[in-house]
Scaffold this active site. Structure first.
Site, PDB file in Angstrom:
ATOM      1  N   HIS A  57      32.170   1.666  48.640  1.00 35.76           N
ATOM      2  CA  HIS A  57      32.791   2.901  49.127  1.00 35.76           C
ATOM      3  C   HIS A  57      33.221   2.692  50.573  1.00 35.76           C
ATOM      4  CE1 HIS A  57      30.129   5.238  46.090  1.00 35.76           C
ATOM      5  NE2 HIS A  57      31.362   5.213  45.632  1.00 35.76           N
ATOM      6  N   ASN A  61      18.054   1.206  46.569  1.00 31.72           N
ATOM      7  CA  ASN A  61      18.957   1.542  45.474  1.00 31.72           C
ATOM      8  C   ASN A  61      20.405   1.569  45.940  1.00 31.72           C
ATOM      9  OD1 ASN A  61      18.360   1.716  42.808  1.00 31.72           O
ATOM     10  ND2 ASN A  61      17.738   3.857  42.806  1.00 31.72           N
ATOM     11  N   GLY A  87      28.620  -3.912  41.887  1.00 29.33           N
ATOM     12  CA  GLY A  87      29.374  -3.822  43.137  1.00 29.33           C
ATOM     13  C   GLY A  87      28.531  -3.316  44.283  1.00 29.33           C
ATOM     14  N   GLU A 133      35.437   9.292  43.830  1.00 33.99           N
ATOM     15  CA  GLU A 133      34.054   9.089  44.282  1.00 33.99           C
ATOM     16  C   GLU A 133      33.640  10.070  45.374  1.00 33.99           C
ATOM     17  OE1 GLU A 133      31.844   6.320  43.173  1.00 33.99           O
ATOM     18  OE2 GLU A 133      33.231   6.391  41.493  1.00 33.99           O
ATOM     19  N   GLY A 173      19.103  -0.751  38.615  1.00 37.65           N
ATOM     20  CA  GLY A 173      20.195  -1.671  38.932  1.00 37.65           C
ATOM     21  C   GLY A 173      21.473  -1.352  38.198  1.00 37.65           C
ATOM     22  N   LEU A 174      21.858  -0.083  38.173  1.00 39.34           N
ATOM     23  CA  LEU A 174      22.980   0.361  37.342  1.00 39.34           C
ATOM     24  C   LEU A 174      24.345   0.178  37.994  1.00 39.34           C
ATOM     25  CD1 LEU A 174      21.341   3.713  36.182  1.00 39.34           C
ATOM     26  CD2 LEU A 174      21.651   1.663  34.780  1.00 39.34           C
ATOM     27  N   ASN A 215      28.716  11.533  47.224  1.00 41.60           N
ATOM     28  CA  ASN A 215      29.508  11.406  45.995  1.00 41.60           C
ATOM     29  C   ASN A 215      29.528  12.685  45.170  1.00 41.60           C
ATOM     30  OD1 ASN A 215      27.867   8.372  45.982  1.00 41.60           O
ATOM     31  ND2 ASN A 215      30.082   8.459  46.227  1.00 41.60           N
ATOM     32  N   CYS A 242      25.149   8.298  52.659  1.00 41.38           N
ATOM     33  CA  CYS A 242      25.195   8.537  51.209  1.00 41.38           C
ATOM     34  C   CYS A 242      24.456   9.817  50.836  1.00 41.38           C
ATOM     35  CB  CYS A 242      24.550   7.377  50.455  1.00 41.38           C
ATOM     36  SG  CYS A 242      25.565   5.905  50.330  1.00 41.38           S
ATOM     37  N   SER A 299      21.536  -2.245  44.989  1.00 41.43           N
ATOM     38  CA  SER A 299      21.137  -1.690  43.695  1.00 41.43           C
ATOM     39  C   SER A 299      20.791  -2.804  42.711  1.00 41.43           C
ATOM     40  CB  SER A 299      22.269  -0.812  43.137  1.00 41.43           C
ATOM     41  OG  SER A 299      22.017  -0.439  41.800  1.00 41.43           O
TER      42      SER A 299
END
Length: 444
Positions: free
Chosen positions: A250, A362, A24, A174, A20-21, A110, A368, A28
């Site tokens: 994003h 995640n 926003g 990003e 859960g880092l 990314n 992505c 996640s």
């Protein structure tokens, strides 16, 4: 061979976990401290890569980062043997250990920004790794990302590799998650579209209030300059701050583009009518916008299903396929709208879903997981051929994952010295399978 848009997907690393880092990123945070399955995650990613290869697309594989990142933990003051570093970091700062064990490099949208040779002043493909400074766990990636990109696209006659932008809030970058390209044919001059969340220097620009804007205008402009892009074929647009505050961290969570088509939500951009006009002016006649109205699909539904975190790809017969997460099929409103789109024949001809649950939990969908790289015939031949998906590589990587990956990881496992041993053994073998050389710090 003709000029194609290839997709290079990130291979999920052996330490895939749910820490859960990413503030926003709602998915996640909502799955924080859950039990992950790295073996299932890497196989789900490989299945998607193989499926696109089987459809006739050029599909590549990008190696993961070395995790846990012992080098960074040592820089942060943890000392002793590698196992002691893991033990101490888990004891005194489990959040730091989690950050240094993240497998987030799987999301290669990314990894960086790529400009095709048709768009650049020197006629070469340009790569700039993203600095990802908004999140610590991702800000430690760019050096090795650069190594991986150089090992994959090594021929200096065709490929130019730049350093990441300075690690500063002013140049938060990003990568391709906030960049897309429109063109008539992939080998022709295209329009490069950069989307930013805020301006670092100009306070008159609006900014989100709840969640951070990760991309700055200044970063996007710097990349356009570095890549030698032509001003008349470069468009900058600001993401709607309100949707950032609703979890659209994003641009690729609220819009996706390919060839002449922009598929976006009604609330995607600030001053959206002007954005559409600017793109149409740069592109010329025939630019197609599929704008999804809020009363059909809410921003919340878009974020929960990752409708726009999809891949719009053109098939050999000229029809357009959209690659979607299975979550879209499971949402009746989103699925009904997508089927309406296909029936209306407005630019999307076919739907294809994939089960990417491990990545989705995640906070990352199909878009992505891939970095788009447009390559002409000579450039395709210059790519490291051992990184391109094939029947043989698919089989080899599945056997490799069976050999090295766990099927269960929870937070406490990150401190297990054996996980570090397993991860390094996996990556060491991977660099041999894919002929990457010594790209990781532990190999130096």
């Amino acid at each position: 061979m003709k000029t194609v848009e290839s997709n290079f997907d990130g291979l999920v690393g052996p330490t895939h976990n749910y820490s859960g880092l990413s503030v926003g990123n709602i998915a996640s945070k909502s799955n924080q401290s859950g039990v992950s399955n790295p073996k299932q995650a890497v196989k789900q990613g490989l299945e998607k890569m193989k499926a696109l290869h089987d459809m006739g697309f050029v599909q590549g594989v990008l190696a993961p980062q070395e995790r846990p990142d012992i080098h960074t933990l040592r820089r942060l003051g943890f000392s002793g043997s590698d196992s002691e570093v893991l033990k101490k970091s888990y004891q005194y700062s489990p959040q730091l250990l989690a950050a240094c064990s993240s497998a987030s490099s799987m999301w290669t949208a990314n990894a960086g920004t790529v400009s095709p040779s048709a768009d650049t002043a020197d006629g070469k493909v340009h790569f700039t790794p993203a600095n990802l400074i908004n999140k610590f766990h991702r800000s430690i990636e760019d050096q090795v990302t650069g190594n991986i990109l150089k090992a994959t696209f090594s021929d200096e006659e065709h490929f130019v590799h730049h350093q990441a932008l300075p690690h500063s809030d002013y140049f938060g970058d990003e990568g391709a998650a906030n960049h897309t390209r429109f063109c008539r044919e992939y080998g022709e001059q295209g329009v490069e579209f950069f989307v930013f969340g805020k301006s670092a220097f100009n306070e008159s620009y609006l900014a989100p209030k709840k969640y951070p804007a990760r991309q700055t205008l200044e970063a996007s402009e710097a990349i356009a300059r570095t890549h030698g892009l032509r001003e008349q074929f470069t468009v900058f647009a600001q993401q709607n701050p309100d949707v950032i505050d609703q979890g659209v961290f994003h641009n690729d969570v609220i819009a996706v583009g390919n060839k002449n088509t922009l598929f976006c939500h009604q609330q995607a951009f600030l001053n959206q009518e002007k954005v559409k006009s600017d793109l149409s002016d740069s592109y010329g006649s025939g630019f197609n916008v599929i704008e999804v109205p809020t009363d059909k699909v809410s921003v919340q539904d878009a974020v929960e299903t990752y409708l726009f975190n999809s891949q719009l790809i053109t098939k050999a017969d000229g029809t357009t396929l959209i690659i979607l997460p299975e979550h879209c099929r499971q949402n009746s409103r989103v699925w009904a709208y997508l089927n309406e789109l296909v029936e209306q024949k407005c630019g999307i001809d076919e739907l294809h879903t994939f089960d990417l649950k491990q990545s989705m939990q995640n906070g990352g969908g199909p878009a992505c997981l891939r970095l788009r790289v447009v390559l002409n015939e000579a450039e395709q031949k210059a790519v490291n051929q051992h990184t391109l998906m094939s029947e043989e590589l698919f089989t080899t990587l599945n056997l490799w994952a069976d050999k090295h990956y766990r099927d269960r990881i929870e937070d406490k496992d990150l401190a297990d010295p054996q996980l570090l041993v397993e991860s390094r053994a996996a990556l060491d073998e991977l660099t041999q399978i894919m002929h990457l050389g010594s790209i990781y710090p532990f190999q130096k």
